[in-house]
Scaffold this motif. Structure first.
Motif, PDB file in Angstrom:
ATOM      1  N   GLY A  20      -5.654  10.875  -2.953  1.00 29.01           N
ATOM      2  CA  GLY A  20      -5.111   9.723  -3.661  1.00 29.01           C
ATOM      3  C   GLY A  20      -4.765   8.526  -2.805  1.00 29.01           C
ATOM      4  N   GLU A  21      -5.001   8.593  -1.509  1.00 29.84           N
ATOM      5  CA  GLU A  21      -4.717   7.465  -0.616  1.00 29.84           C
ATOM      6  C   GLU A  21      -6.016   6.955   0.000  1.00 29.84           C
ATOM      7  OE1 GLU A  21      -1.804   8.247   2.373  1.00 29.84           O
ATOM      8  OE2 GLU A  21      -0.368   9.071   0.941  1.00 29.84           O
ATOM      9  N   CYS A  22      -6.191   5.646  -0.035  1.00 29.40           N
ATOM     10  CA  CYS A  22      -7.367   5.045   0.574  1.00 29.40           C
ATOM     11  C   CYS A  22      -7.255   5.121   2.097  1.00 29.40           C
ATOM     12  CB  CYS A  22      -7.499   3.588   0.132  1.00 29.40           C
ATOM     13  SG  CYS A  22      -8.942   2.776   0.857  1.00 29.40           S
ATOM     14  N   VAL A  23      -8.347   5.525   2.741  1.00 32.48           N
ATOM     15  CA  VAL A  23      -8.383   5.616   4.197  1.00 32.48           C
ATOM     16  C   VAL A  23      -9.492   4.711   4.715  1.00 32.48           C
ATOM     17  CG1 VAL A  23      -8.742   7.150   6.174  1.00 32.48           C
ATOM     18  CG2 VAL A  23      -7.579   8.002   4.122  1.00 32.48           C
ATOM     19  N   ASN A  24      -9.143   3.767   5.578  1.00 30.79           N
ATOM     20  CA  ASN A  24     -10.144   2.965   6.281  1.00 30.79           C
ATOM     21  C   ASN A  24     -10.653   3.803   7.446  1.00 30.79           C
ATOM     22  OD1 ASN A  24      -9.942   0.679   4.632  1.00 30.79           O
ATOM     23  ND2 ASN A  24      -8.186  -0.067   5.772  1.00 30.79           N
ATOM     24  N   LEU A  25     -11.956   3.926   7.574  1.00 31.52           N
ATOM     25  CA  LEU A  25     -12.543   4.837   8.542  1.00 31.52           C
ATOM     26  C   LEU A  25     -12.451   4.322   9.964  1.00 31.52           C
ATOM     27  CD1 LEU A  25     -15.687   5.945   6.551  1.00 31.52           C
ATOM     28  CD2 LEU A  25     -13.476   7.088   6.741  1.00 31.52           C
ATOM     29  N   GLY A  47     -13.376   3.530  13.542  1.00 27.93           N
ATOM     30  CA  GLY A  47     -14.653   3.218  14.175  1.00 27.93           C
ATOM     31  C   GLY A  47     -15.527   2.277  13.370  1.00 27.93           C
ATOM     32  N   ALA A  48     -15.257   2.143  12.077  1.00 24.84           N
ATOM     33  CA  ALA A  48     -16.023   1.194  11.253  1.00 24.84           C
ATOM     34  C   ALA A  48     -15.458  -0.206  11.478  1.00 24.84           C
ATOM     35  CB  ALA A  48     -15.919   1.571   9.783  1.00 24.84           C
ATOM     36  N   THR A  49     -16.339  -1.196  11.549  1.00 24.76           N
ATOM     37  CA  THR A  49     -15.912  -2.579  11.763  1.00 24.76           C
ATOM     38  C   THR A  49     -16.555  -3.471  10.710  1.00 24.76           C
ATOM     39  OG1 THR A  49     -17.778  -3.104  13.219  1.00 24.76           O
ATOM     40  CG2 THR A  49     -15.795  -2.172  14.265  1.00 24.76           C
ATOM     41  N   ASP A  50     -16.161  -4.746  10.711  1.00 24.49           N
ATOM     42  CA  ASP A  50     -16.791  -5.703   9.799  1.00 24.49           C
ATOM     43  C   ASP A  50     -18.283  -5.833  10.090  1.00 24.49           C
ATOM     44  OD1 ASP A  50     -14.533  -6.356   8.292  1.00 24.49           O
ATOM     45  OD2 ASP A  50     -13.901  -7.875   9.730  1.00 24.49           O
ATOM     46  N   GLU A  51     -18.649  -5.761  11.362  1.00 26.34           N
ATOM     47  CA  GLU A  51     -20.045  -5.916  11.757  1.00 26.34           C
ATOM     48  C   GLU A  51     -20.852  -4.640  11.583  1.00 26.34           C
ATOM     49  OE1 GLU A  51     -17.482  -6.693  14.008  1.00 26.34           O
ATOM     50  OE2 GLU A  51     -17.434  -8.761  13.315  1.00 26.34           O
ATOM     51  N   HIS A  52     -20.229  -3.480  11.785  1.00 22.77           N
ATOM     52  CA  HIS A  52     -20.940  -2.208  11.763  1.00 22.77           C
ATOM     53  C   HIS A  52     -20.178  -1.188  10.932  1.00 22.77           C
ATOM     54  CE1 HIS A  52     -23.644  -3.705  14.830  1.00 22.77           C
ATOM     55  NE2 HIS A  52     -22.583  -4.076  15.533  1.00 22.77           N
ATOM     56  N   ALA A  53     -20.739  -0.842   9.793  1.00 22.75           N
ATOM     57  CA  ALA A  53     -20.126   0.164   8.923  1.00 22.75           C
ATOM     58  C   ALA A  53     -20.391   1.563   9.471  1.00 22.75           C
ATOM     59  CB  ALA A  53     -20.711   0.050   7.519  1.00 22.75           C
ATOM     60  N   ALA A  54     -19.591   2.511   9.028  1.00 23.11           N
ATOM     61  CA  ALA A  54     -19.871   3.919   9.306  1.00 23.11           C
ATOM     62  C   ALA A  54     -21.062   4.333   8.434  1.00 23.11           C
ATOM     63  CB  ALA A  54     -18.643   4.755   8.991  1.00 23.11           C
ATOM     64  N   GLU A  69     -16.759  -1.494   1.437  1.00 22.77           N
ATOM     65  CA  GLU A  69     -15.735  -2.404   1.961  1.00 22.77           C
ATOM     66  C   GLU A  69     -14.488  -1.640   2.404  1.00 22.77           C
ATOM     67  OE1 GLU A  69     -16.508  -5.507   2.458  1.00 22.77           O
ATOM     68  OE2 GLU A  69     -18.414  -5.246   1.429  1.00 22.77           O
ATOM     69  N   PHE A  70     -13.672  -2.265   3.243  1.00 21.77           N
ATOM     70  CA  PHE A  70     -12.387  -1.703   3.640  1.00 21.77           C
ATOM     71  C   PHE A  70     -11.434  -1.684   2.446  1.00 21.77           C
ATOM     72  CE2 PHE A  70     -13.775  -3.203   7.908  1.00 21.77           C
ATOM     73  CZ  PHE A  70     -13.693  -1.990   8.567  1.00 21.77           C
ATOM     74  N   ASP A  71     -10.398  -0.886   2.524  1.00 22.25           N
ATOM     75  CA  ASP A  71      -9.336  -0.793   1.522  1.00 22.25           C
ATOM     76  C   ASP A  71      -9.842  -0.331   0.159  1.00 22.25           C
ATOM     77  OD1 ASP A  71      -7.427  -1.675   3.434  1.00 22.25           O
ATOM     78  OD2 ASP A  71      -8.011  -3.755   3.037  1.00 22.25           O
ATOM     79  N   CYS A  72     -10.922   0.444   0.144  1.00 19.27           N
ATOM     80  CA  CYS A  72     -11.497   0.987  -1.102  1.00 19.27           C
ATOM     81  C   CYS A  72     -11.709  -0.110  -2.126  1.00 19.27           C
ATOM     82  CB  CYS A  72     -10.608   2.103  -1.652  1.00 19.27           C
ATOM     83  SG  CYS A  72     -10.459   3.497  -0.515  1.00 19.27           S
ATOM     84  N   ASP A  73     -12.273  -1.208  -1.672  1.00 22.41           N
ATOM     85  CA  ASP A  73     -12.462  -2.388  -2.497  1.00 22.41           C
ATOM     86  C   ASP A  73     -13.956  -2.654  -2.663  1.00 22.41           C
ATOM     87  OD1 ASP A  73     -11.586  -4.562  -3.985  1.00 22.41           O
ATOM     88  OD2 ASP A  73     -11.542  -5.898  -2.261  1.00 22.41           O
TER      89      ASP A  73
END
Length: 108
Positions: A49-54, A56-63, A79-83
């Protein structure tokens, strides 16, 4: 007779409380993914139930290449923040390839 019923009811209530699992707020198992040039990353027993930003993932390079080896359904987001509108639902045991990119995840 009333005392015996009261004691039996109390003992039954205690047994019921002790039988309830205590890890209801967590998914059991590992959620794995890759970052950068294929470096393996992941998390163990993530909270539900909690969003987790991964990590090692960055704006330029996703996991990428997620593996849901937990007991819960994982919803992964680009996207970050489960958005955002780009997401994928992963059932327990699902492994997806290098083409699926993600930055955040939430477990059921």
């Amino acid at each position: 007779m009333r005392l015996r019923n009261t004691v039996l009811a109390a003992a039954s209530a205690v047994a019921l409380v002790l039988a309830v699992p205590t890890s209801a707020g967590a998914a059991t198992g590992d959620f794995l993914y890759k970052v950068g040039r294929g470096t393996q990353a992941g998390m163990a027993d993530p909270v539900s139930g909690e969003c987790v930003n991964l990590f090692g993932a960055t704006d330029e390079h996703a996991a990428f290449a997620p593996e849901n080896l937990t007991t819960s359904t994982a919803t992964v987001f680009l996207e970050f923040d489960c958005d955002g509108d780009v997401f994928r639902v992963m059932d327990p045991g699902t492994k997806l390839g290098n083409r699926l990119h993600l930055r955040s995840v939430v477990f059921s």
